[in-house]
Write an enzyme that holds these catalytic residues in place. Structure first.
Site, PDB file in Angstrom:
ATOM      1  N   CYS A   4       0.823  -1.217   0.000  1.00 54.79           N
ATOM      2  CA  CYS A   4       0.000   0.000   0.000  1.00 54.79           C
ATOM      3  C   CYS A   4       0.854   1.263   0.000  1.00 54.79           C
ATOM      4  O   CYS A   4       0.336   2.347  -0.222  1.00 54.79           O
ATOM      5  CB  CYS A   4      -0.919   0.012   1.215  1.00 54.79           C
TER       6      CYS A   4
ATOM      7  N   ASP B 159       2.341   2.560   2.613  1.00 52.49           N
ATOM      8  CA  ASP B 159       2.309   3.276   3.888  1.00 52.49           C
ATOM      9  C   ASP B 159       3.645   3.130   4.625  1.00 52.49           C
ATOM     10  O   ASP B 159       4.306   2.090   4.537  1.00 52.49           O
ATOM     11  CB  ASP B 159       1.175   2.751   4.768  1.00 52.49           C
TER      12      ASP B 159
ATOM     13  N   CYS C 144      -2.822   4.631   6.558  1.00 54.31           N
ATOM     14  CA  CYS C 144      -4.266   4.508   6.735  1.00 54.31           C
ATOM     15  C   CYS C 144      -4.655   4.675   8.209  1.00 54.31           C
ATOM     16  O   CYS C 144      -3.791   4.732   9.093  1.00 54.31           O
ATOM     17  CB  CYS C 144      -4.724   3.150   6.228  1.00 54.31           C
TER      18      CYS C 144
ATOM     19  N   CYS D  46      -2.040  -4.040   8.529  1.00 63.63           N
ATOM     20  CA  CYS D  46      -1.582  -2.693   8.905  1.00 63.63           C
ATOM     21  C   CYS D  46      -0.909  -2.726  10.279  1.00 63.63           C
ATOM     22  O   CYS D  46       0.022  -1.957  10.535  1.00 63.63           O
ATOM     23  CB  CYS D  46      -2.752  -1.721   8.938  1.00 63.63           C
TER      24      CYS D  46
HETATM   25 FE1  FES Z   1      -1.351   0.361   4.341  1.00 62.11          FE
HETATM   26 FE2  FES Z   1      -3.057   0.061   6.300  1.00 62.11          FE
HETATM   27  S1  FES Z   1      -3.485   0.116   4.183  1.00 62.11           S
HETATM   28  S2  FES Z   1      -0.908   0.112   6.443  1.00 62.11           S
END
Ligand code: FES
Length: 125
Positions: free
Chosen positions: A33, A35, A60, A104
């Site tokens: 993702c 992140d 997120c 996550c």
């Molecule tokens: Fe990437 Fe939650 S969607 S850490």
């Protein structure tokens, strides 16, 4: 979908920011993702207690909430105790996460471990 605790920690995250001259820093990312989470710790060298912990997360809601809870769980623990904090413990402290958001919480566990490893490496361990 999210527990009240997750929403609270997302909307009012604890310990956001960075520590000047930290004892250890860990940065981890989720390639799927994109992140990113960075965790800073201050360690009392005499007692091995983590006296402070702050984070910055670009991610997120679940990533922010788990980072926030992770900092709360880590503060006041010894390095050995903090090493044992898993993503499951962080999730339990938040009253759970939806199944599709469990990955996550791995960032929080990995960021804690990375910050501890950084501290140990800097101190010749
Ligand atoms: Fe990437 Fe939650 S969607 S850490």
């Amino acid at each position: 979908m999210y527990s009240d605790k997750v929403i609270d920690h997302f909307q009012n995250p604890r310990n956001v920011g960075e520590i000047e001259n930290p004892s250890g820093v860990g940065t981890v990312g989720n390639p799927k993702c994109g992140d990113i989470m960075r965790m800073y710790i201050s360690v009392d060298k005499k007692t091995n207690v983590i006296t402070d912990c702050k984070f910055k997360t670009f991610g997120c809601a679940a990533a922010v909430a788990t980072s926030s809870m992770a900092t709360e769980l880590v503060k006041g623990r010894t390095l050995d105790e903090a090493k044992k904090i898993t993503n499951k413990a962080v999730m339990e402290a938040l009253d759970g996460l939806p199944p599709i958001k469990i990955h996550c919480s791995l960032l929080a566990e990995q960021a804690i471990q990375a910050a501890i490893q950084d501290y140990l490496a800097k101190n010749g361990e």
